[in-house]
Structures are given as structure tokens and as C-alpha cells.
Design a protein around this motif. Sequence first.
Motif, PDB file in Angstrom:
ATOM      1  N   ASN A   1     145.761  -0.341  56.132  1.00  0.00           N
ATOM      2  CA  ASN A   1     145.471   0.540  54.988  1.00  0.00           C
ATOM      3  C   ASN A   1     145.995   1.936  55.306  1.00  0.00           C
ATOM      4  OD1 ASN A   1     143.587   1.759  56.673  1.00  0.00           O
ATOM      5  ND2 ASN A   1     141.783   1.018  55.547  1.00  0.00           N
ATOM      6  N   GLU A   2     145.658   2.904  54.487  1.00  0.00           N
ATOM      7  CA  GLU A   2     146.233   4.247  54.626  1.00  0.00           C
ATOM      8  C   GLU A   2     145.794   4.959  55.900  1.00  0.00           C
ATOM      9  OE1 GLU A   2     143.257   6.995  52.013  1.00  0.00           O
ATOM     10  OE2 GLU A   2     144.462   5.528  50.901  1.00  0.00           O
ATOM     11  N   HIS A   3     144.733   4.453  56.562  1.00  0.00           N
ATOM     12  CA  HIS A   3     144.220   5.098  57.777  1.00  0.00           C
ATOM     13  C   HIS A   3     144.762   4.480  59.068  1.00  0.00           C
ATOM     14  CE1 HIS A   3     141.440   7.538  55.461  1.00  0.00           C
ATOM     15  NE2 HIS A   3     141.016   6.458  54.840  1.00  0.00           N
ATOM     16  N   GLY A   4     145.379   3.303  58.977  1.00  0.00           N
ATOM     17  CA  GLY A   4     145.888   2.676  60.193  1.00  0.00           C
ATOM     18  C   GLY A   4     146.006   1.174  60.041  1.00  0.00           C
ATOM     19  N   GLU A   5     146.173   0.475  61.165  1.00  0.00           N
ATOM     20  CA  GLU A   5     146.313  -0.973  61.145  1.00  0.00           C
ATOM     21  C   GLU A   5     145.624  -1.608  62.344  1.00  0.00           C
ATOM     22  OE1 GLU A   5     150.408  -2.059  61.283  1.00  0.00           O
ATOM     23  OE2 GLU A   5     150.729  -1.265  63.303  1.00  0.00           O
ATOM     24  N   GLU A   6     145.421  -2.918  62.246  1.00  0.00           N
ATOM     25  CA  GLU A   6     144.800  -3.708  63.313  1.00  0.00           C
ATOM     26  C   GLU A   6     145.439  -5.095  63.293  1.00  0.00           C
ATOM     27  OE1 GLU A   6     142.646  -2.838  65.617  1.00  0.00           O
ATOM     28  OE2 GLU A   6     140.922  -4.196  65.765  1.00  0.00           O
ATOM     29  N   VAL A   7     145.643  -5.674  64.482  1.00  0.00           N
ATOM     30  CA  VAL A   7     146.244  -7.001  64.592  1.00  0.00           C
ATOM     31  C   VAL A   7     145.297  -7.895  65.373  1.00  0.00           C
ATOM     32  CG1 VAL A   7     148.174  -8.352  65.486  1.00  0.00           C
ATOM     33  CG2 VAL A   7     148.595  -6.116  64.455  1.00  0.00           C
ATOM     34  N   HIS A   8     144.998  -9.080  64.815  1.00  0.00           N
ATOM     35  CA  HIS A   8     144.144 -10.056  65.477  1.00  0.00           C
ATOM     36  C   HIS A   8     144.945 -11.332  65.703  1.00  0.00           C
ATOM     37  CE1 HIS A   8     140.463 -12.147  66.626  1.00  0.00           C
ATOM     38  NE2 HIS A   8     140.834 -13.138  65.836  1.00  0.00           N
ATOM     39  N   ARG A   9     144.906 -11.840  66.937  1.00  0.00           N
ATOM     40  CA  ARG A   9     145.667 -13.039  67.292  1.00  0.00           C
ATOM     41  C   ARG A   9     144.702 -14.146  67.709  1.00  0.00           C
ATOM     42  NH1 ARG A   9     151.009 -13.448  69.047  1.00  0.00           N
ATOM     43  NH2 ARG A   9     151.060 -11.154  69.077  1.00  0.00           N
ATOM     44  N   ALA A  10     144.818 -15.302  67.057  1.00  0.00           N
ATOM     45  CA  ALA A  10     143.989 -16.461  67.395  1.00  0.00           C
ATOM     46  C   ALA A  10     144.893 -17.600  67.845  1.00  0.00           C
ATOM     47  CB  ALA A  10     143.165 -16.895  66.184  1.00  0.00           C
ATOM     48  N   HIS A  11     144.600 -18.159  69.027  1.00  0.00           N
ATOM     49  CA  HIS A  11     145.403 -19.273  69.545  1.00  0.00           C
ATOM     50  C   HIS A  11     144.655 -20.578  69.326  1.00  0.00           C
ATOM     51  CE1 HIS A  11     148.351 -21.363  71.985  1.00  0.00           C
ATOM     52  NE2 HIS A  11     147.353 -21.977  72.592  1.00  0.00           N
TER      53      HIS A  11
END
Length: 256
Positions: free
Chosen positions: A195-205
Motif C-alpha cells: 500500500n502507500e506506506h510500504g510493502e511486505e512479502v510472505h513466503r510459504a513452502h
Amino acid sequence: MRHILTPLNTFSDGATVISVDPQGSVDKLYNRESVEFRCHAEANPLPVYSWVRHTPGGSMVVSHERTLRLAEVGYEDQGEYHCEVSNDISSSRSEPVSLRVHGPPRVNSDNKHLFLIEGTDASIEVEFCGAPLPKQTWQIESVESKLSLVAGTSHDMFTVEKERRSAVDNCYISTLHILSIDQTATKDYILRLENEHGEEVHRAHVTLGEEMAREIWIGSLVGVIALFLLVLFLTVCWCRRCCRHSDKQLKPDPER
């Protein structure tokens, strides 16, 4: 003339909340800003203060001070707060003050390693928070192809639901459905939030049942072999020790 001193009249009064500050609602930036809730009351005897936070998951007392200070507020601090005062005579409570937090996406789920059964349908759920609502993109990558799906879309065996709200304000659940799990499903599934404030990445194996069973079988076999070698080593050492002891008993005494 004789003067008689009489004690001052004392009185008791129930606890009454006079004011709280701030009032209404408060909006703060995630992990950047702090907030103070102040409560003023009148009572005799002196009152006991309690700040209570209400969320969809329930209510809890978070402080017994007149002033409640929350440093670097997070999404978990959101909810309605009210001040309660009480003494031996009565109690009183204030109107609620609502705290909302906006900011970058943050993932709450810890499902980074998933065990799925081959031949069944499965779902990967990730809980996240963010305000405004972050854009969600599931990335499914393999050696042959790269697929990206946003909320409310599908392709072949994959479907991404439109996000649904969780129990906390400004928090949601993103769900990826996988039809008929097979060997090709063993890979990383990446959820990218922005979003306009930043980002996040989640990885599931994802690991399949047959592959997991094979790994367990190999690990067990290695353990059995190691145990066998250890027992064999100890047996050999014991036999050698017994042989030395027997030799000493059979050896004639030179003085006889």
C-alpha cells in the motif's frame, strides 16, 4: 469565654468520571506514533482507576493508572478504550475512545512451512494488517512458468479469494486455494502485499505427504544404522576387555 472546637464535617462521595482526553476517536501511524489516554475523576475515598480495551475478541484491563500511554502503537493496540473508576461507594465509566492505526502491511501468520496431502484440495491462509487495504498478489513460480494472481481471480488449479476481515480492525485474511495437489505443488508460494506506506512479502513452502514420508523413512534408516554401528562398537570393546581379563587369569605365576 470558653471555645469548643468541633471537627470539620467529612463526607463520602461515589467515584465519578469527570472527563477523558482525547475524546471520540484517534488515528495513529503504525510503529511511528504514541498515544496517551488521560482520565480525571472525583471521589472520596480516592478511586481506583482502570483502563479497559474492547476488541471483537473480548475485553481486558490494560492499566490501573490515570494515564494510559501506548508507545509506537501497533495494529494489535486497536479497539475501543474506556476509563473505569471505583471506590467503596460506587463506580463509574467514561464514554469509549476509539483507536485506529494505519500504516504498511504486516503479516501475522507463521505458516511458512506447510504439509499437504497429495491428491486432495488445499488452502493456504495468510492473516495480514494494513491501512489502507493493501494490494494482494500471490506469486506461484516454477522452473517452467511464473504465475501472478490478485484477489478475486483464478487460473487452472489456483484460486485467490477476495480478502475477508479478521477479528482485528484493518486486518484481513488472504486465501489461496489449490485443487488436487500433486508433485508439481511442491514449491514456494509468495504473497506480496503493498500500500502507500510500504510493502511486505510472505513466503510459504509446501511439502507433499509422500515426500515427507520418504524423508522420515530415510532419516529413520540412517538412525537405525548409526545405532547398529554403536552397539557393534561397544560389543567389540567389551569382548576385547573380557579376552584381556581371561589372559591374565590363565597366565602362570612365575614365583610358583
